[in-house]
Structures are given as C-alpha cells and as structure tokens.
Design a protein around this motif. Structure first.
Motif, short mmCIF file in Angstrom:
data_model
loop_
_atom_site.label_atom_id
_atom_site.label_comp_id
_atom_site.label_asym_id
_atom_site.label_seq_id
_atom_site.Cartn_x
_atom_site.Cartn_y
_atom_site.Cartn_z
N GLN A 52 0.82 -1.20 0.00
CA GLN A 52 0.00 0.00 0.00
C GLN A 52 0.86 1.26 0.00
OE1 GLN A 52 -0.39 -2.61 2.05
NE2 GLN A 52 -2.30 -3.47 1.18
N GLU A 53 1.95 1.24 0.76
CA GLU A 53 2.86 2.39 0.81
C GLU A 53 3.54 2.61 -0.54
OE1 GLU A 53 4.35 2.64 5.45
OE2 GLU A 53 5.15 1.03 4.17
N LYS A 54 3.96 1.53 -1.17
CA LYS A 54 4.60 1.64 -2.48
C LYS A 54 3.65 2.26 -3.51
CE LYS A 54 7.77 -2.26 -1.84
NZ LYS A 54 8.09 -3.66 -2.22
N ALA A 55 2.37 1.95 -3.38
CA ALA A 55 1.39 2.47 -4.33
C ALA A 55 1.22 3.98 -4.19
CB ALA A 55 0.05 1.77 -4.13
N ARG A 56 1.57 4.54 -3.03
CA ARG A 56 1.43 5.99 -2.81
C ARG A 56 2.60 6.78 -3.40
NH1 ARG A 56 0.68 5.37 3.49
NH2 ARG A 56 1.31 7.57 3.52
N GLY A 57 3.65 6.08 -3.81
CA GLY A 57 4.82 6.76 -4.35
C GLY A 57 5.75 7.24 -3.25
N VAL A 58 6.91 7.72 -3.64
CA VAL A 58 7.89 8.21 -2.67
C VAL A 58 8.35 9.61 -3.07
CG1 VAL A 58 8.72 5.89 -2.07
CG2 VAL A 58 9.86 7.17 -3.91
N VAL A 59 8.86 10.33 -2.08
CA VAL A 59 9.40 11.67 -2.32
C VAL A 59 10.72 11.76 -1.58
CG1 VAL A 59 8.13 12.67 -0.36
CG2 VAL A 59 8.98 14.15 -2.20
N ALA A 60 11.67 12.49 -2.15
CA ALA A 60 12.99 12.62 -1.54
C ALA A 60 13.50 14.04 -1.72
CB ALA A 60 13.97 11.62 -2.15
N ALA A 61 14.52 14.39 -0.93
CA ALA A 61 15.20 15.68 -1.03
C ALA A 61 16.69 15.41 -1.12
CB ALA A 61 14.89 16.54 0.19
N SER A 62 17.33 16.00 -2.13
CA SER A 62 18.75 15.66 -2.33
C SER A 62 19.41 16.63 -3.28
CB SER A 62 18.86 14.24 -2.89
OG SER A 62 20.18 13.95 -3.29
N LEU A 76 13.55 0.17 -9.91
CA LEU A 76 13.69 -1.28 -9.74
C LEU A 76 12.49 -1.89 -9.03
CD1 LEU A 76 17.45 -1.39 -8.68
CD2 LEU A 76 16.50 -2.13 -10.87
N LEU A 77 11.86 -1.10 -8.13
CA LEU A 77 10.75 -1.61 -7.34
C LEU A 77 9.38 -1.23 -7.92
CD1 LEU A 77 12.26 -0.77 -3.83
CD2 LEU A 77 11.81 -3.09 -4.71
N GLY A 78 9.38 -0.49 -9.03
CA GLY A 78 8.13 -0.11 -9.67
C GLY A 78 7.35 0.93 -8.90
N ILE A 79 8.05 1.91 -8.30
CA ILE A 79 7.42 2.95 -7.47
C ILE A 79 7.60 4.30 -8.14
CG2 ILE A 79 7.43 4.07 -5.20
CD1 ILE A 79 8.72 1.51 -4.08
N LYS A 80 6.57 5.13 -8.12
CA LYS A 80 6.68 6.50 -8.64
C LYS A 80 7.50 7.34 -7.66
CE LYS A 80 3.92 10.65 -9.62
NZ LYS A 80 4.77 11.09 -10.72
N SER A 81 8.46 8.12 -8.19
CA SER A 81 9.31 8.93 -7.32
C SER A 81 9.31 10.39 -7.73
CB SER A 81 10.75 8.40 -7.33
OG SER A 81 11.30 8.45 -8.63
N THR A 82 9.31 11.27 -6.73
CA THR A 82 9.45 12.71 -6.92
C THR A 82 10.63 13.17 -6.06
OG1 THR A 82 7.07 12.97 -7.23
CG2 THR A 82 8.33 14.96 -6.70
#
Length: 387
Positions: A52-62, A76-82
């Motif tokens: 369920q968490e993976k389906a929500r996508g991830v966000v990072a700061a860098s 690699l894990l099939g997750i949307k990233s911002t």
C-alpha cells in the motif's frame, strides 16, 4: 541485495600508506551504481515498504546522490518517485536522476530547504518520504558498506568516513560493533558545513545558521536524530577539513589513485592528508561518491593545484621598454616555471608612464618550487602581486 547493490572494491593506496606509516585502503563507493553509497540505504528503505505504501509513491530531497539512489531504487521496485533538488544542483546528478525516471522539482538552495518542501509534499499527497539519512532502514542500508569493509579487510583498525547528515558513518560504525574488535570510526565534515562537532558537544542535534562549502554532498545543516544516536555511541571523533584540503585531496585521488571523486567523496582523504599520523593502520578511507560536474571538476582541480603550490597566478610590473617582457619570461624559464597564460596590460590608472603589467598563470612543481619562482622574481627586482 547483491543483485541490486554492487560490492565495491577495496584498493590499496601506496601513497597514503607511505604518509600514514602503515597500510591504507580506499573503499571505492564512487564506483557504486549511481556513483555513490546512497543506493544502499534507499533500496533497503523502499524494499521494506508495504504494498500500500509503495502504491502511494515516494518523495525525496537531495543535491543529487540520494536523488539518484531513490530514483533507481524506485525504478527497480516499480514505485513512482518525486525528488526535490536545490537550485544549482550539479547538472550530471540532475540528468542521471531524470534518467532513472524520477520527477524533479527545484526549491531553495540547500538540502534543508528541499527537505521542508518534501515534507509538505508528503503531507499533501501521501507519498512516503525517503529521508537521506534520518531513518533506521537508511542507516541499516549504509551499514552494508561497513560489513563489506570488514569482509575485505578483517585486520582494519581505523575507518575514515565523509559525513553530512550522518547516515553513512552511523551505519558503518554500527556494523563495526562485532566481537569486541577495536575498530575506530572517524567521521569527516567540511569546515563550512560542520554541524556534528557542536551538536556532539551539546549532546543533541544543533542546526547551523549558514553553510559554505564546495562539498555539496555533505552540506547538511542539521544532524538526523537516528544517526546522531549511533554516532554518539560508536564514532570516536568527527573531524573537519577546509576547502584547500578538499581540493588537494580530490586532485591527489585523481592523480595517484586514478579515481574520480566529488569534493564530498574526498573528505576522508583530506583528513588523512591533514594529519596522517593520527590514524592507526590498517586504515580504510571511504570514497563516498564520484558524481561531479565536469565544469566544477576543472575549477576544483585548479584550486587544488594552487593549494598544493603547483599553480601560481600573479601580476608582475615590468619596465615599458623593448625586450622587457622577453627578459621576464627568460627569468621564469631560468627557474623552470611552466607558463600557461600571459596577458600584457599597458593601460591602467595604477601604472606609472614607464611601466606595464603582466598577468601570468604559471604551473610549478610544488610549494618549494613555487617559492623559488617568487624569490627569483624578487631577486631580479620585479614587483609582483598574487591573485
């Protein structure tokens, strides 16, 4: 995890070993996938998310390295990233992050600015924040570098680690807590972005008012709570290095080890160069990243050559007479200075009517040769100013 993260080589360094007086090895995380250690922590953190968490996508700061680690792990894990990046982030890091499929948004001028924006995005969208250093799974992922060091160099007694938010040094230090072996772990920060010394003295994370360093990869203004606790418990010391030391270290790693590192990645080498007898061998020096903009690389190399006494920029006043410039160049040839660039300036309000000024860029062979060049100019009656 070896199908995702490549075990990086441990290379013997003869030139550093000679300085330290014992064996020194380079842990080449600059040769890791994405060009830094960051993939280790990012992948462990994201692989442990629920469906369920993976389906929500991830966000990072860098500023770039963590961005690439998150972007590749997400791919690699099939997750949307911002990913939120500071304005002015190195172009190669931005392009690589986009190539791994992340959406990039620019905000502010520091990682801390980006973290605030990423937390706001998390609150608005439900995306999971993948913090660059302040999470147990991130630290656990970085600890795999420490496990590799112990496997590759069981006799290690000191590990020197570039340190920003603290995830890498905390992970490595945690991994060293085994069998009562006396392994000293030392963190290294840039003087212009050194939050840990004051924080450790205060017993809690203390934010910096400002930062200024070429080492953007370790420019973090506030230590993370999770790595701070591990560093308090397991890290023997956190040292600081100046900009001259960083640029000299980067230059020497390129020349002597034939490895490309970014300024942050050279921080541990800089600490060893500053005080080689401080570190008990065998020593493992971590090269944490190699993602550097070629334009910045050229600037840092010039700075490193100047700091090492191998690059001399100066202005010399000479008589405005036929043969005056030729005589000056002859004097420089006598002391074997390599002339890179000459600019002959005849018009200036600071010059007398019978004078001209020559701007020179010279290559020298080190501090001793540099001083010999300057002493020769003075001995021959020339007035100069260093740029």
């Amino acid at each position: 995890m070896h199908d995702v993260v490549a075990p990086t080589p441990l290379e013997y360094s003869r030139w550093l070993s000679d300085l330290v007086g014992g064996d020194v090895f380079l842990k080449c995380e600059n040769l890791q996938r994405t060009g830094s250690f960051k993939l280790r922590g990012a992948y462990v953190r994201m692989a442990r998310l629920s469906k369920q968490e993976k389906a929500r996508g991830v966000v990072a700061a860098s500023a770039g390295n963590h961005a690439q680690g998150v972007a590749l792990a997400a791919q690699l894990l099939g997750i949307k990233s911002t990913v939120f990046m500071p304005h002015g982030a190195p172009l190669p890091k931005e392009r690589a992050t986009r190539a791994y499929g992340a959406e990039i948004r620019f905000v502010g001028t520091s990682i801390d600015d980006c973290l605030r924006a990423a937390r706001e995005f998390e609150a608005e969208t439900g995306a999971i924040l993948i913090h660059p250093f302040d999470h147990p799974d991130i630290v656990a992922g970085q600890a795999t570098a420490g496990l590799e060091i112990v496997e590759q160099c069981p006799q290690v007694r000191t590990v020197v680690v570039p340190t920003g938010g603290g995830g890498l040094v905390a992970g490595i230090a945690s991994a060293m807590q085994r069998d009562g072996m006396p392994i000293s772990v030392v963190g290294v920060q840039a003087k212009g972005a050194a939050a840990y010394p004051a924080s450790l003295a205060a017993g809690e994370p203390i934010a910096l008012d400002r930062m200024s360093t070429m080492a953007d990869g370790i420019a973090v203004g506030l230590p993370g709570q999770v790595p701070f606790a591990a560093i308090q418990a397991y890290v023997d010391d956190v040292l600081t290095v100046g900009e001259d030391s960083l640029s000299k270290a980067l230059l020497l790693v390129l020349e002597r080890a034939k490895l490309v590192v970014e300024p942050a990645g050279a921080a541990a080498v800089a600490a060893v160069l500053d005080d080689p007898k401080r570190f008990k061998p065998p020593v493992v020096v971590v090269l944490s990243g190699g993602n550097i903009d070629p334009v910045l690389l050229m600037r840092v190399l010039r700075h490193g050559m100047a700091a090492a006494g191998r690059y001399l920029s100066l202005r010399v006043r000479i008589p405005d007479t036929p043969g005056g410039l030729a005589t000056l160049l002859g004097r420089l040839a006598d002391v074997e200075a390599n002339i890179i660039e000459v600019l002959h300036e005849r018009i200036s309000e600071t010059l007398d009517l019978d004078e001209v000024e020559v701007a020179l860029q010279l290559e020298t062979r080190g501090e001793e040769h540099r001083m010999r060049v300057l002493n020769s100019l003075s001995a021959n009656g020339y007035t100069y100013t260093l740029n």
